[in-house]
Design an enzyme around this catalytic site. Structure first.
Site, mmCIF file in Angstrom:
data_model
loop_
_atom_site.group_PDB
_atom_site.id
_atom_site.type_symbol
_atom_site.label_atom_id
_atom_site.label_comp_id
_atom_site.label_asym_id
_atom_site.label_seq_id
_atom_site.Cartn_x
_atom_site.Cartn_y
_atom_site.Cartn_z
ATOM 1 N N HIS A 145 4.713 8.943 -0.325
ATOM 2 C CA HIS A 145 5.598 8.075 -1.098
ATOM 3 C C HIS A 145 5.099 8.061 -2.538
ATOM 4 O O HIS A 145 4.007 8.511 -2.844
ATOM 5 C CB HIS A 145 5.550 6.642 -0.553
ATOM 6 C CG HIS A 145 6.010 6.520 0.866
ATOM 7 N ND1 HIS A 145 5.807 5.410 1.614
ATOM 8 C CD2 HIS A 145 6.659 7.401 1.656
ATOM 9 C CE1 HIS A 145 6.323 5.581 2.809
ATOM 10 N NE2 HIS A 145 6.840 6.785 2.877
ATOM 11 N N HIS B 171 -0.899 2.836 6.761
ATOM 12 C CA HIS B 171 -1.165 2.441 8.153
ATOM 13 C C HIS B 171 -2.601 1.954 8.345
ATOM 14 O O HIS B 171 -2.884 1.192 9.271
ATOM 15 C CB HIS B 171 -0.924 3.623 9.094
ATOM 16 C CG HIS B 171 0.495 4.068 9.142
ATOM 17 N ND1 HIS B 171 1.400 3.597 10.065
ATOM 18 C CD2 HIS B 171 1.186 4.931 8.358
ATOM 19 C CE1 HIS B 171 2.581 4.155 9.854
ATOM 20 N NE2 HIS B 171 2.480 4.961 8.819
ATOM 21 N N SER C 189 7.847 1.912 4.266
ATOM 22 C CA SER C 189 9.027 1.375 4.949
ATOM 23 C C SER C 189 8.808 -0.011 5.515
ATOM 24 O O SER C 189 9.711 -0.843 5.518
ATOM 25 C CB SER C 189 9.413 2.287 6.107
ATOM 26 O OG SER C 189 9.872 3.513 5.646
ATOM 27 N N ASP D 91 13.208 10.425 2.632
ATOM 28 C CA ASP D 91 11.834 10.125 3.029
ATOM 29 C C ASP D 91 11.282 11.122 4.043
ATOM 30 O O ASP D 91 10.230 11.721 3.833
ATOM 31 C CB ASP D 91 11.770 8.722 3.624
ATOM 32 C CG ASP D 91 10.337 8.385 4.000
ATOM 33 O OD1 ASP D 91 9.518 8.275 3.074
ATOM 34 O OD2 ASP D 91 10.032 8.266 5.196
ATOM 35 N N HIS E 192 8.435 13.888 3.154
ATOM 36 C CA HIS E 192 7.073 13.936 3.703
ATOM 37 C C HIS E 192 6.633 15.346 4.082
ATOM 38 O O HIS E 192 5.451 15.588 4.280
ATOM 39 C CB HIS E 192 6.965 13.051 4.943
ATOM 40 C CG HIS E 192 6.800 11.594 4.640
ATOM 41 N ND1 HIS E 192 5.777 11.107 3.858
ATOM 42 C CD2 HIS E 192 7.518 10.512 5.018
ATOM 43 C CE1 HIS E 192 5.878 9.785 3.779
ATOM 44 N NE2 HIS E 192 6.934 9.409 4.462
ATOM 45 N N ARG F 266 -0.569 -1.241 10.440
ATOM 46 C CA ARG F 266 0.904 -1.204 10.449
ATOM 47 C C ARG F 266 1.426 -1.018 11.878
ATOM 48 O O ARG F 266 0.866 -0.262 12.666
ATOM 49 C CB ARG F 266 1.399 -0.083 9.546
ATOM 50 C CG ARG F 266 2.891 0.108 9.633
ATOM 51 C CD ARG F 266 3.443 0.901 8.503
ATOM 52 N NE ARG F 266 4.619 1.643 8.911
ATOM 53 C CZ ARG F 266 5.404 2.293 8.088
ATOM 54 N NH1 ARG F 266 5.144 2.307 6.796
ATOM 55 N NH2 ARG F 266 6.446 2.956 8.531
ATOM 56 N N ALA F 267 2.560 -1.688 12.134
ATOM 57 C CA ALA F 267 3.013 -1.850 13.509
ATOM 58 C C ALA F 267 3.740 -0.646 14.113
ATOM 59 O O ALA F 267 3.419 -0.212 15.226
ATOM 60 C CB ALA F 267 3.920 -3.060 13.588
ATOM 61 N N ASP G 34 13.960 1.789 -0.094
ATOM 62 C CA ASP G 34 12.823 0.945 0.300
ATOM 63 C C ASP G 34 11.546 1.323 -0.443
ATOM 64 O O ASP G 34 10.587 0.583 -0.450
ATOM 65 C CB ASP G 34 12.611 1.003 1.813
ATOM 66 C CG ASP G 34 12.362 2.415 2.313
ATOM 67 O OD1 ASP G 34 12.757 3.397 1.615
ATOM 68 O OD2 ASP G 34 11.769 2.560 3.392
ATOM 69 N N ARG H 56 0.250 12.822 5.208
ATOM 70 C CA ARG H 56 1.562 12.275 4.896
ATOM 71 C C ARG H 56 1.434 11.244 3.776
ATOM 72 O O ARG H 56 2.250 11.208 2.876
ATOM 73 C CB ARG H 56 2.095 11.611 6.177
ATOM 74 C CG ARG H 56 3.576 11.496 6.312
ATOM 75 C CD ARG H 56 3.883 11.138 7.768
ATOM 76 N NE ARG H 56 5.199 10.599 7.894
ATOM 77 C CZ ARG H 56 6.303 11.319 8.064
ATOM 78 N NH1 ARG H 56 6.228 12.622 8.121
ATOM 79 N NH2 ARG H 56 7.473 10.738 8.186
HETATM 80 O O1 LIG Z 1 6.113 7.900 8.275
HETATM 81 C C1 LIG Z 1 5.466 6.858 8.080
HETATM 82 O O2 LIG Z 1 4.900 6.241 8.976
HETATM 83 C C2 LIG Z 1 5.358 6.317 6.672
HETATM 84 C C3 LIG Z 1 4.321 7.091 5.928
HETATM 85 O O3 LIG Z 1 3.070 6.950 6.512
HETATM 86 O O4 LIG Z 1 6.592 6.441 6.038
HETATM 87 P P1 LIG Z 1 7.634 5.208 6.020
HETATM 88 O O5 LIG Z 1 6.871 4.046 5.442
HETATM 89 O O6 LIG Z 1 8.724 5.665 5.100
HETATM 90 O O7 LIG Z 1 8.081 4.963 7.394
HETATM 91 MN MN LIG Z 2 10.713 4.326 4.053
HETATM 92 MN MN LIG Z 3 7.951 7.561 4.560
#
Ligand SMILES: O=C(O)[C@@H](CO)OP(=O)(O)O
Ligand SMILES: [Mn+2]
Ligand SMILES: [Mn+2]
Length: 557
Positions: free
Chosen positions: A519, A156, A97, A448, A452, A304-305, A489, A186
């Site tokens: 994903h 992440h 995402s 999504d 998951h 990842r933020a 996305d 996940r």
């Molecule tokens: O849930 C999340 O953090 C990610 C998978 O690690 O999913 P998405 O990128 O769709 O937010």
């Molecule tokens: Mn997504």
């Molecule tokens: Mn996801």
């Protein structure tokens, strides 16, 4: 009534001075739109060559999406949502995402966090930058705590990066390290937590054996959906669980071995790795082996933020009232990245984050376009924060309205696969009909979030609910004579099973198909990717896109 709240703009924040340089030029052929444009993201909705019973998109009742596909095949484009097309290190990296919405909002392919961290670690530059220098003293004289997601999912965090960090830290004089590790399930196999902790334990033993004066230990952990990695303030209890386990050394499960604890919690794989309870390793006297103390250094190693912002606030902010921290140690804290450029959070970071300049929103508000964005809590930041290049808040509160529909808390979304699709649709419909907005964008999380969970039937129901949401919105947009662009996305729901090389489903020891919670990265057209969508919607509005944007998917006659 579901609660829906307008995201407040900070009272003392003035609109950013955007100058004239961001004002868009009219398109030479396409007239300026006078009716609203809907941009609708189906999160995790992809296409797969496997049109079988494990493809939830194929199995779901999705008359509207299927109608769009069949009714206008020339306008139904498959585009790339993974790998280098969205700024990830390699084409083996699945989309997500963050990178997906960054690309949709920014129209450019920007090197993403994973790539920046790889580079800084590979060249060793990370150890020369101000971030490490700021925490080095505390890391060497106290304990270095490493908090993050333990897997090689690459969404992440990545395990090889963690290994590099530890090797580098030891080289730079660090002697005491405590690992606080979240199990994934996940982005990787949902029953791999034991293997991951075993792998880390093996490396920890090897590090300790090689460096006799070193004292490394796994100290705490938990499943990512229960511990630490909440996002968009959907449920602060998750962060509280994490803070209590990592910082205070308090958790419902304690034991003297991390591996034994996780083995026990994962017994018979009754619970997915994502939902493992928080746990803490204690010594023989029952004291936690890795609670954070005054004078220690802490690094959160997820690049990842979205799922790091809250724990970063809990670690960094003096004034903090999201939960009772009980104790707030004086530490040197750094993120591997800065997680929020607007909030400058955290202040200290080891690797400078990708700077995403010239996002479409900057141009649109400078051109007077009125924008409405909406999703439920789980994804609201995707259509605001990620869309706008990882900037929280409004660029121009006079022109933008962001609305969050509250997500259900504390459930796994297979239990309520419809999520808030209808509530989002109703709220967005209202915005379409109001005549107050020129661009209306929204995100339906179902394919999504339910994807998951790996639960096929639930995911099918989730896809159907998302399609119902799209139906409501397309009806509304037709009513006002507007235009629409429906996209995704990245993929997820279109493949719910792990597969053998020949495409057949993998079966477990009991002959049950093995769920796929992650994903996907299904191949698509060679050239176009998500970043091409941005110039497309600028054209639809009657503007020429900036020349450095990826090209539009439409051509005017
Ligand atoms: O849930 C999340 O953090 C990610 C998978 O690690 O999913 P998405 O990128 O769709 O937010
Ligand atoms: Mn997504
Ligand atoms: Mn996801």
């Amino acid at each position: 009534m579901t609660e829906a709240v307008e995201v407040p703009s900070p009272p003392d924040e003035l609109p950013v001075d955007l100058g004239r340089s961001h004002e868009l030029k009219p398109h030479p052929k396409i007239p300026r739109a006078t009716k609203p444009l809907l941009i609708c993201v189906l999160d995790g909705f992809g296409e797969s060559k496997y049109q079988d019973e494990y493809n939830a998109v194929h199995m779901a009742k999705m008359p509207t999406m299927n109608g769009l596909r069949a009714g206008a095949p020339d306008r139904w484009r498959l585009i790339k949502a993974h790998g280098t097309a969205v700024g990830l290190p390699s084409d083996a990296d699945m989309g997500n995402s963050e990178v997906g919405h960054n690309a949709l909002g920014a129209g450019q392919i920007v090197d993403q966090g994973a790539k920046c961290v790889d580079r800084a670690l590979r060249t060793g530059e990370v150890w020369t930058l101000p971030g490490w220098k700021a925490i080095e003293g505390a890391a060497v004289s106290g304990t270095l705590h490493l908090i993050g997601l333990l897997s090689d999912g690459g969404v992440h965090s990545r395990y090889d990066q963690l290994q590099h960090i530890v090797n580098g830290a030891i080289e730079h004089g660090v002697r005491r390290i405590r690992f606080h590790v979240l199990s994934d399930g996940r982005d990787v196999d949902e029953n791999s937590a034991v293997a991951w902790v075993a792998r880390l334990q093996k490396d920890v033993d090897a590090w300790n054996a090689e460096h006799k004066d070193c004292d490394l230990r796994i100290a705490s952990g938990g499943g990512r959906m229960k511990t630490t990695m909440d996002r968009y303030e959907s449920d602060w209890n998750v962060v509280k669980n994490g803070y209590y386990a990592h910082v205070l050394g308090e958790a419902p499960h304690t034991g003297t071995s991390a591996l034994e604890l996780v083995r026990a919690l994962k017994k018979d794989n009754e619970v997915s790795d994502q939902y493992v309870d928080p746990w803490v390793v204690v010594d023989d006297a029952g004291a936690p082996v890795g609670a954070v103390q005054d004078g220690d250094a802490v690094v959160t190693f997820n690049f990842r933020a979205d799922r790091m912002v809250e724990i970063a606030k809990a670690l960094e902010y003096k004034d903090f009232d999201a939960f009772d921290r009980k104790r707030w140690p004086r530490i040197e804290y750094a993120g591997i990245m800065q997680y929020d450029g607007e909030l400058k959070l955290p202040k200290t970071f080891l690797v400078p984050p990708p700077v995403i300049e010239n996002a479409s929103e900057q141009y649109l508000v400078a051109s007077g376009v009125r924008i409405f964005a909406c999703s439920e809590s789980q994804k609201i930041g995707h259509v605001t924060f990620f869309w706008n290049g990882n900037r929280s808040g409004y660029l121009d509160p006079k022109l933008e309205t962001f609305v969050e529909v509250k997500s259900d808390q504390n459930i796994s979304f297979d239990q309520k696969p419809k999520m808030k699709a209808h509530q989002i649709a109703e709220r967005v419909k209202e915005a379409i009909l109001s005549g107050k907005y020129d661009v209306i964008r929204c995100n339906f999380p179902n394919p999504d979030m339910v994807g998951h969970t790996g639960k096929l039937q639930a995911c099918i129901a989730g896809c159907t609910a998302a399609d119902e949401g799209v139906t409501i919105l397309l009806d509304a947009i037709k009513e006002v004579g507007g235009m629409y662009l429906v996209t995704a996305d990245h993929g997820n729901a279109e493949d719910m099973v792990q597969r053998n090389k020949d495409g057949s489903p993998k079966m477990d020891a009991n002959g049950k198909p093995m769920e796929l919670t992650s994903h996907t990265l299904n191949p698509d057209l060679p050239k176009a990717g998500l970043a091409n969508v941005t110039a497309t919607y600028m054209n639809m509005l009657g503007f020429s896109a900036p020349d450095f944007y990826e090209p539009s998917l439409i051509e005017a006659e």
